[in-house]
Design a protein around this motif. Structure first.
Motif, PDB file in Angstrom:
ATOM      1  N   LYS A 183       0.834  -1.207   0.000  1.00  0.00           N
ATOM      2  CA  LYS A 183       0.000   0.000   0.000  1.00  0.00           C
ATOM      3  C   LYS A 183       0.868   1.256   0.000  1.00  0.00           C
ATOM      4  CE  LYS A 183      -4.192  -1.928   2.022  1.00  0.00           C
ATOM      5  NZ  LYS A 183      -5.088  -1.996   3.197  1.00  0.00           N
ATOM      6  N   ILE A 184       2.088   1.160   0.525  1.00  0.00           N
ATOM      7  CA  ILE A 184       2.990   2.316   0.508  1.00  0.00           C
ATOM      8  C   ILE A 184       3.747   2.381  -0.817  1.00  0.00           C
ATOM      9  CG2 ILE A 184       5.156   1.339   1.465  1.00  0.00           C
ATOM     10  CD1 ILE A 184       4.932   3.944   3.398  1.00  0.00           C
ATOM     11  N   GLY A 185       3.706   1.290  -1.576  1.00  0.00           N
ATOM     12  CA  GLY A 185       4.392   1.219  -2.871  1.00  0.00           C
ATOM     13  C   GLY A 185       5.048  -0.130  -3.054  1.00  0.00           C
ATOM     14  N   HIS A 186       5.360  -0.459  -4.303  1.00  0.00           N
ATOM     15  CA  HIS A 186       5.974  -1.757  -4.584  1.00  0.00           C
ATOM     16  C   HIS A 186       7.459  -1.744  -4.223  1.00  0.00           C
ATOM     17  CE1 HIS A 186       2.510  -3.727  -6.329  1.00  0.00           C
ATOM     18  NE2 HIS A 186       2.220  -2.586  -6.919  1.00  0.00           N
ATOM     19  N   LYS A 187       7.958  -2.912  -3.888  1.00  0.00           N
ATOM     20  CA  LYS A 187       9.308  -3.019  -3.337  1.00  0.00           C
ATOM     21  C   LYS A 187      10.412  -2.807  -4.364  1.00  0.00           C
ATOM     22  CE  LYS A 187       9.841  -6.142  -0.080  1.00  0.00           C
ATOM     23  NZ  LYS A 187       9.909  -7.512   0.472  1.00  0.00           N
ATOM     24  N   VAL A 188      10.062  -2.842  -5.645  1.00  0.00           N
ATOM     25  CA  VAL A 188      11.071  -2.620  -6.685  1.00  0.00           C
ATOM     26  C   VAL A 188      11.038  -1.168  -7.190  1.00  0.00           C
ATOM     27  CG1 VAL A 188      11.158  -5.021  -7.417  1.00  0.00           C
ATOM     28  CG2 VAL A 188       9.491  -3.479  -8.474  1.00  0.00           C
ATOM     29  N   GLU A 189      10.311  -0.303  -6.467  1.00  0.00           N
ATOM     30  CA  GLU A 189      10.229   1.112  -6.841  1.00  0.00           C
ATOM     31  C   GLU A 189      10.926   1.949  -5.767  1.00  0.00           C
ATOM     32  OE1 GLU A 189       6.044   1.736  -7.202  1.00  0.00           O
ATOM     33  OE2 GLU A 189       5.876   0.536  -9.034  1.00  0.00           O
ATOM     34  N   THR A 211      17.269  -7.708   2.425  1.00  0.00           N
ATOM     35  CA  THR A 211      16.392  -8.432   1.510  1.00  0.00           C
ATOM     36  C   THR A 211      17.189  -9.474   0.755  1.00  0.00           C
ATOM     37  OG1 THR A 211      14.887  -8.223  -0.407  1.00  0.00           O
ATOM     38  CG2 THR A 211      16.761  -6.728  -0.329  1.00  0.00           C
ATOM     39  N   ASP A 212      16.492 -10.493   0.221  1.00  0.00           N
ATOM     40  CA  ASP A 212      17.165 -11.492  -0.611  1.00  0.00           C
ATOM     41  C   ASP A 212      17.022 -11.188  -2.096  1.00  0.00           C
ATOM     42  OD1 ASP A 212      14.717 -13.946  -1.344  1.00  0.00           O
ATOM     43  OD2 ASP A 212      14.339 -12.114  -0.233  1.00  0.00           O
ATOM     44  N   ILE A 213      16.267 -10.144  -2.437  1.00  0.00           N
ATOM     45  CA  ILE A 213      15.961  -9.823  -3.839  1.00  0.00           C
ATOM     46  C   ILE A 213      16.775  -8.618  -4.300  1.00  0.00           C
ATOM     47  CG2 ILE A 213      14.136  -9.243  -5.488  1.00  0.00           C
ATOM     48  CD1 ILE A 213      13.776 -11.988  -4.256  1.00  0.00           C
ATOM     49  N   THR A 214      17.628  -8.824  -5.292  1.00  0.00           N
ATOM     50  CA  THR A 214      18.513  -7.727  -5.711  1.00  0.00           C
ATOM     51  C   THR A 214      17.760  -6.580  -6.389  1.00  0.00           C
ATOM     52  OG1 THR A 214      19.021  -8.958  -7.741  1.00  0.00           O
ATOM     53  CG2 THR A 214      20.562  -9.181  -5.909  1.00  0.00           C
ATOM     54  N   LEU A 215      16.628  -6.857  -7.036  1.00  0.00           N
ATOM     55  CA  LEU A 215      15.836  -5.774  -7.638  1.00  0.00           C
ATOM     56  C   LEU A 215      15.316  -4.830  -6.559  1.00  0.00           C
ATOM     57  CD1 LEU A 215      13.728  -7.545 -10.432  1.00  0.00           C
ATOM     58  CD2 LEU A 215      15.509  -5.811 -10.756  1.00  0.00           C
ATOM     59  N   GLU A 216      14.953  -5.397  -5.411  1.00  0.00           N
ATOM     60  CA  GLU A 216      14.519  -4.578  -4.285  1.00  0.00           C
ATOM     61  C   GLU A 216      15.709  -3.817  -3.707  1.00  0.00           C
ATOM     62  OE1 GLU A 216      11.063  -7.809  -2.967  1.00  0.00           O
ATOM     63  OE2 GLU A 216      12.651  -7.270  -1.545  1.00  0.00           O
ATOM     64  N   VAL A 229      22.288  -7.761   1.057  1.00  0.00           N
ATOM     65  CA  VAL A 229      21.509  -8.853   0.469  1.00  0.00           C
ATOM     66  C   VAL A 229      21.730 -10.113   1.300  1.00  0.00           C
ATOM     67  CG1 VAL A 229      21.230 -10.330  -1.557  1.00  0.00           C
ATOM     68  CG2 VAL A 229      21.507  -7.857  -1.846  1.00  0.00           C
ATOM     69  N   VAL A 230      20.625 -10.745   1.673  1.00  0.00           N
ATOM     70  CA  VAL A 230      20.662 -11.907   2.554  1.00  0.00           C
ATOM     71  C   VAL A 230      20.678 -13.192   1.725  1.00  0.00           C
ATOM     72  CG1 VAL A 230      19.573 -13.038   4.525  1.00  0.00           C
ATOM     73  CG2 VAL A 230      19.360 -10.570   4.249  1.00  0.00           C
ATOM     74  N   VAL A 231      21.680 -14.006   1.931  1.00  0.00           N
ATOM     75  CA  VAL A 231      21.823 -15.276   1.218  1.00  0.00           C
ATOM     76  C   VAL A 231      21.423 -16.402   2.171  1.00  0.00           C
ATOM     77  CG1 VAL A 231      23.423 -16.788   0.003  1.00  0.00           C
ATOM     78  CG2 VAL A 231      23.700 -14.292  -0.152  1.00  0.00           C
TER      79      VAL A 231
END
Length: 261
Positions: A183-189, A211-216, A229-231
């Motif tokens: 609701k606050i916005g998407h995590k890749v923005e 996060t584990d997602i590099t786009l985020e 980045v969490v592996v």
């Protein structure tokens, strides 16, 4: 052990859930299958309730927005034609939900229904959330060291609170200062992270996002947020470029807070 030294200006740690605090297997093998296996029965049981009708109406609006997409499944409105029509509508909702999930959609409509279904399951004791063993001790230590800790997940705030309120570690909601969802916005923005900082009342460079997602991670960095980045076991592999572009940790215990030294 590789140590990630947290920048001195960081006062807030922002956590992703899936693949960061919680094994992807728990989400993929327990949470999501539960929705697919139980959505029809849930709708039939709760159909007359206002909350359920709000969920269906939101899904119907989403279906209208998705009408141009391949495979999109419309959800017809009721016209008062009895039991057969009701079953057709329920089946359309079920098919729409399964279609969205097959595409790993993160729509608010889908997440809202999922959150309500998980609430019923968690409160009935049918499932408990799982966390990596380093998570809770680390969060407790961060809090002792004066850090604020927030959650930012594509799962609804309600679903997040269910996870942390009904876990194998008990109710650990008290460990978190707040929750954010799409609701606050998407995590890749990148704009989403600016809004989060504004909501917390800090600068983006006061935040460390795990996060584990590099786009985020990239979106957060673009907003001026610090990132690691969490592996974790079961997470998607990283490319060589990603491994060199980001600070990597395999456990929250690898975070070193200079202020606590």
């Amino acid at each position: 052990m590789v140590v990630f030294s947290v920048p001195a200006e960081v006062t807030v740690i922002l956590l992703d859930i899936e693949g960061t605090t919680t094994p992807i297997a728990f989400v993929k093998d327990i949470l999501f299958p539960y929705i697919k296996e139980n959505v029809k029965e849930y709708l039939q049981t709760h159909w007359e309730e206002e909350e359920c009708q709000q969920d269906v109406n939101l899904l119907r609006k989403q279906a209208e927005e998705d009408a141009h997409l391949d495979g999109a499944i419309p959800i017809p409105a009721a016209s008062g034609n009895g039991v057969d029509e009701l079953q057709q509508i329920i089946q359309a909702v079920v098919d729409n939900v399964c279609w969205q999930m097959s595409l790993d959609r993160k729509t608010t409509a889908l997440k809202q229904l999922q959150g309500h279904m998980w609430r019923a399951a968690f409160t009935a004791g049918h499932m408990k959330a799982e966390f990596f063993e380093d998570v809770v001790p680390a969060v407790r230590k961060w809090r002792e060291d004066g850090m604020k800790v927030y959650i930012y997940s594509s799962g609804s705030v309600e679903a997040q609170k269910l996870l942390f309120g009904h876990s194998t570690e008990g109710n650990i909601l008290e460990l978190f200062d707040g929750h954010f969802d799409t609701k606050i916005g998407h995590k890749v923005e990148s704009e989403s992270y600016k809004k989060i900082a504004n909501s917390i009342g800090c600068s983006t460079n006061n935040i460390l996002f795990l996060t584990d997602i590099t786009l985020e991670a990239s979106a957060a960095e673009e907003a001026g947020v610090h990132v690691a980045v969490v592996v974790r076991p079961g997470n998607a592999g990283l490319t060589d470029d990603e491994k060199t572009s980001y600070s990597l940790i395999t456990s929250f215990s690898e975070l070193y807070l200079p202020s606590s030294a």
